[in-house]
Design an enzyme around this catalytic site. Sequence first.
Site, PDB file in Angstrom:
ATOM      1  N   LYS A 159     -24.607 -30.771  17.361  1.00 45.27           N
ATOM      2  CA  LYS A 159     -24.827 -32.211  17.132  1.00 45.27           C
ATOM      3  C   LYS A 159     -24.903 -32.406  15.622  1.00 45.27           C
ATOM      4  O   LYS A 159     -25.909 -32.113  14.985  1.00 45.27           O
ATOM      5  CB  LYS A 159     -26.158 -32.614  17.782  1.00 45.27           C
ATOM      6  CG  LYS A 159     -26.250 -34.046  18.255  1.00 45.27           C
ATOM      7  CD  LYS A 159     -26.070 -35.101  17.196  1.00 45.27           C
ATOM      8  CE  LYS A 159     -27.320 -35.318  16.374  1.00 45.27           C
ATOM      9  NZ  LYS A 159     -27.067 -36.192  15.210  1.00 45.27           N
ATOM     10  N   GLY A 212     -32.940 -29.723   8.904  1.00 47.09           N
ATOM     11  CA  GLY A 212     -33.192 -31.152   8.674  1.00 47.09           C
ATOM     12  C   GLY A 212     -34.599 -31.371   8.182  1.00 47.09           C
ATOM     13  O   GLY A 212     -35.156 -30.513   7.485  1.00 47.09           O
ATOM     14  N   SER A 213     -35.169 -32.499   8.573  1.00 42.09           N
ATOM     15  CA  SER A 213     -36.480 -32.869   8.026  1.00 42.09           C
ATOM     16  C   SER A 213     -37.636 -32.266   8.842  1.00 42.09           C
ATOM     17  O   SER A 213     -37.482 -31.930  10.010  1.00 42.09           O
ATOM     18  CB  SER A 213     -36.613 -34.388   8.021  1.00 42.09           C
ATOM     19  OG  SER A 213     -36.598 -34.864   9.347  1.00 42.09           O
ATOM     20  N   THR A 216     -38.380 -34.251  12.123  1.00 42.05           N
ATOM     21  CA  THR A 216     -37.519 -33.952  13.271  1.00 42.05           C
ATOM     22  C   THR A 216     -37.826 -32.561  13.822  1.00 42.05           C
ATOM     23  O   THR A 216     -37.797 -32.357  15.044  1.00 42.05           O
ATOM     24  CB  THR A 216     -36.031 -34.075  12.873  1.00 42.05           C
ATOM     25  OG1 THR A 216     -35.830 -35.346  12.292  1.00 42.05           O
ATOM     26  CG2 THR A 216     -35.122 -33.900  14.053  1.00 42.05           C
ATOM     27  N   GLU A 235     -35.043 -24.859   9.704  1.00 45.53           N
ATOM     28  CA  GLU A 235     -35.010 -24.859   8.231  1.00 45.53           C
ATOM     29  C   GLU A 235     -35.235 -26.307   7.839  1.00 45.53           C
ATOM     30  O   GLU A 235     -34.442 -27.178   8.172  1.00 45.53           O
ATOM     31  CB  GLU A 235     -33.657 -24.331   7.729  1.00 45.53           C
ATOM     32  CG  GLU A 235     -33.741 -23.852   6.275  1.00 45.53           C
ATOM     33  CD  GLU A 235     -33.348 -24.926   5.276  1.00 45.53           C
ATOM     34  OE1 GLU A 235     -34.248 -25.746   4.943  1.00 45.53           O
ATOM     35  OE2 GLU A 235     -32.187 -24.957   4.854  1.00 45.53           O
ATOM     36  N   CYS A 270     -31.639 -28.638  -0.025  1.00 45.46           N
ATOM     37  CA  CYS A 270     -32.996 -28.271   0.424  1.00 45.46           C
ATOM     38  C   CYS A 270     -33.695 -27.363  -0.585  1.00 45.46           C
ATOM     39  O   CYS A 270     -34.906 -27.405  -0.732  1.00 45.46           O
ATOM     40  CB  CYS A 270     -32.939 -27.628   1.798  1.00 45.46           C
ATOM     41  SG  CYS A 270     -31.777 -26.272   1.888  1.00 45.46           S
ATOM     42  N   GLU A 371     -40.345 -34.096  -0.646  1.00 41.76           N
ATOM     43  CA  GLU A 371     -38.946 -33.822  -0.971  1.00 41.76           C
ATOM     44  C   GLU A 371     -38.205 -35.139  -1.216  1.00 41.76           C
ATOM     45  O   GLU A 371     -38.108 -35.969  -0.322  1.00 41.76           O
ATOM     46  CB  GLU A 371     -38.324 -33.078   0.214  1.00 41.76           C
ATOM     47  CG  GLU A 371     -37.017 -32.435  -0.100  1.00 41.76           C
ATOM     48  CD  GLU A 371     -36.469 -31.647   1.074  1.00 41.76           C
ATOM     49  OE1 GLU A 371     -36.709 -32.032   2.242  1.00 41.76           O
ATOM     50  OE2 GLU A 371     -35.763 -30.649   0.833  1.00 41.76           O
TER      51      GLU A 371
HETATM   52  P1  ADP Z   1     -32.612 -36.589   7.377  1.00 44.92           P
HETATM   53  O1  ADP Z   1     -33.816 -37.474   7.348  1.00 44.92           O
HETATM   54  O2  ADP Z   1     -32.438 -35.800   6.151  1.00 44.92           O
HETATM   55  O3  ADP Z   1     -31.365 -37.271   7.848  1.00 44.92           O
HETATM   56  P2  ADP Z   1     -33.125 -35.575   9.978  1.00 44.92           P
HETATM   57  O4  ADP Z   1     -34.117 -34.535  10.360  1.00 44.92           O
HETATM   58  O5  ADP Z   1     -33.411 -36.980  10.401  1.00 44.92           O
HETATM   59  O6  ADP Z   1     -32.943 -35.453   8.434  1.00 44.92           O
HETATM   60  O7  ADP Z   1     -31.689 -35.204  10.501  1.00 44.92           O
HETATM   61  C1  ADP Z   1     -31.207 -33.894  10.687  1.00 44.92           C
HETATM   62  C2  ADP Z   1     -30.517 -33.810  12.016  1.00 44.92           C
HETATM   63  O8  ADP Z   1     -31.476 -34.048  13.038  1.00 44.92           O
HETATM   64  C3  ADP Z   1     -29.419 -34.846  12.221  1.00 44.92           C
HETATM   65  O9  ADP Z   1     -28.369 -34.269  12.969  1.00 44.92           O
HETATM   66  C4  ADP Z   1     -30.101 -35.924  13.032  1.00 44.92           C
HETATM   67  O10 ADP Z   1     -29.237 -36.695  13.843  1.00 44.92           O
HETATM   68  C5  ADP Z   1     -30.999 -35.072  13.916  1.00 44.92           C
HETATM   69  N1  ADP Z   1     -32.166 -35.818  14.459  1.00 44.92           N
HETATM   70  C6  ADP Z   1     -32.843 -36.822  13.874  1.00 44.92           C
HETATM   71  N2  ADP Z   1     -33.844 -37.232  14.673  1.00 44.92           N
HETATM   72  C7  ADP Z   1     -33.802 -36.475  15.795  1.00 44.92           C
HETATM   73  C8  ADP Z   1     -34.578 -36.384  16.990  1.00 44.92           C
HETATM   74  N3  ADP Z   1     -35.598 -37.196  17.198  1.00 44.92           N
HETATM   75  N4  ADP Z   1     -34.248 -35.449  17.895  1.00 44.92           N
HETATM   76  C9  ADP Z   1     -33.220 -34.605  17.675  1.00 44.92           C
HETATM   77  N5  ADP Z   1     -32.439 -34.629  16.584  1.00 44.92           N
HETATM   78  C10 ADP Z   1     -32.721 -35.557  15.650  1.00 44.92           C
END
Ligand code: ADP
Length: 468
Positions: A159, A212-213, A216, A235, A270, A371
């Site tokens: 995804k 990602g963050s 999440t 990570e 990152c 960050e």
């Molecule tokens: P950023 O804020 O830097 O975009 P995210 O953590 O939101 O970082 O995004 C990283 C990935 O996680 C993306 O592919 C995003 O679509 C996905 N993502 C964001 N929110 C969710 C969630 N609640 N469940 C699963 N995947 C998510």
Amino acid sequence: MSGEVFACYSPIDGEFLTNIDACNEQDIHHAVLGARRSFESGVWSAMPLQERKNVLFKLADLIIEHEEELAVLETLDMGKPVSLCLESDIRGGAHAIRWFAECIDKLYDQMSPNHQGIGMITREPIGVVGAITPWNFPFYMAIWKVGSALAMGNSVVVKPSERASLTTIKLGELAHKAGVPEGVLQIVPGYGRVAGAALGRHSDVDCISFTGSHTTSRELMKYSSETNGKPVHIEAGGKTANIVFKDALNLEEAAQVSAQAIFYNMGEVCFAGSRLLLPDDEDFIETFLSKVKNYSEYWQPYNPLDMQSMAGALVDAAHLQRVENYVQGALDQGAQLFTGGKIKHPDSGGYYYEPTILTGVTPDMTIAQEEVFGPVLSVMTYQDEEDAIRIANGTDYGLASAIWTGDLNRAHRVSRAMKSGNVWVNCFHGGDMTMPFGGYKQSGNTRDKAFTGFEKYTQIKSTWIALG
Ligand code: ADP
């Protein structure tokens, strides 16, 4: 497919690029079922190793054949300079795939040391891997996950971030062309809260590999705990301290690299060297910072499609606003603007921000803890080595740190004291595919690359055969 789509705009000029399928829960379910079926069939998981290797080599070749298309797609989609895309993300991605492929028939299993029976300790693919990837290195991060998971014989559902999905979709097409069998690699674009959540919640997914963050990553752990308890490999960013000691061998190089460490990829990295730690000595700071400022000019953003451009646009309007807010917040908390601090090319329709240096940043300020993910360098001062270590380790993150010194004892002492998964001495972001990458503390719980990177995609089986 659900038939739902979302619009993709370029951060370079705000122009509409295309509509992308937005997978819903049902789509994710179908993808996971397909991945499961392909995995159990053995079409990939039991493929002779040499054949599996050849398919991945072919994929690397196809990436190189399509390198310009991929680089331009990445630039249009998320704003990074096309020349850097080509060199690091796309060619680097092909190199990574080859490295993973090379390992396939070089990883041996083990026998236990005893005489009572035959104890075999073997590695098997974990099954269906759910990969959730970020927007800052969309292709390259997808490659780290897909390449190592496929090399180990898994089926993978990816995804990509809704903010930059195009090159991952192309990767799926190239993998199919290279001979990755049907169902083994599936790309499921869509929103995080819908498609990402459905993947994270699916009980037939054997592990999640996420970049990602923080926020999440916690959601994903929650999904796992509410469903099948699948491991969630994370990570989740960093707040790298880049510590310059007065005894650094080459201060000119340290200054040049300190600018690169934060301004490369517009700071959307990152491991970006977002905290520059300097000794509390006015003359030293003045001389060193004027050099960093000069080098920051090299990273002034402009049209990333120009082959000479070293910095492009931030990923979207919301992110530009976020970066601006962090800078304003730091100024409100008492930091001073040394250079930058403004939006560039406001009439372009895109999202450009100047390389920015803030001085007078103290560890209690928000900008020193969170960050920013943008071209913003926070300069902090330390009293002595112990103080530098305390400040460097004083965040919730622990992805990386860098040290500049000519003293071998200090290099070892400070490296050992760093609470981070990566330490770079007299360089920044040193290493290659042979070195694991990942973080301590809230930066994560896993390592990518090197042999260590394969572990999360495998199970260990202990088979004991009694000797009659
Ligand atoms: P950023 O804020 O830097 O975009 P995210 O953590 O939101 O970082 O995004 C990283 C990935 O996680 C993306 O592919 C995003 O679509 C996905 N993502 C964001 N929110 C969710 C969630 N609640 N469940 C699963 N995947 C998510």
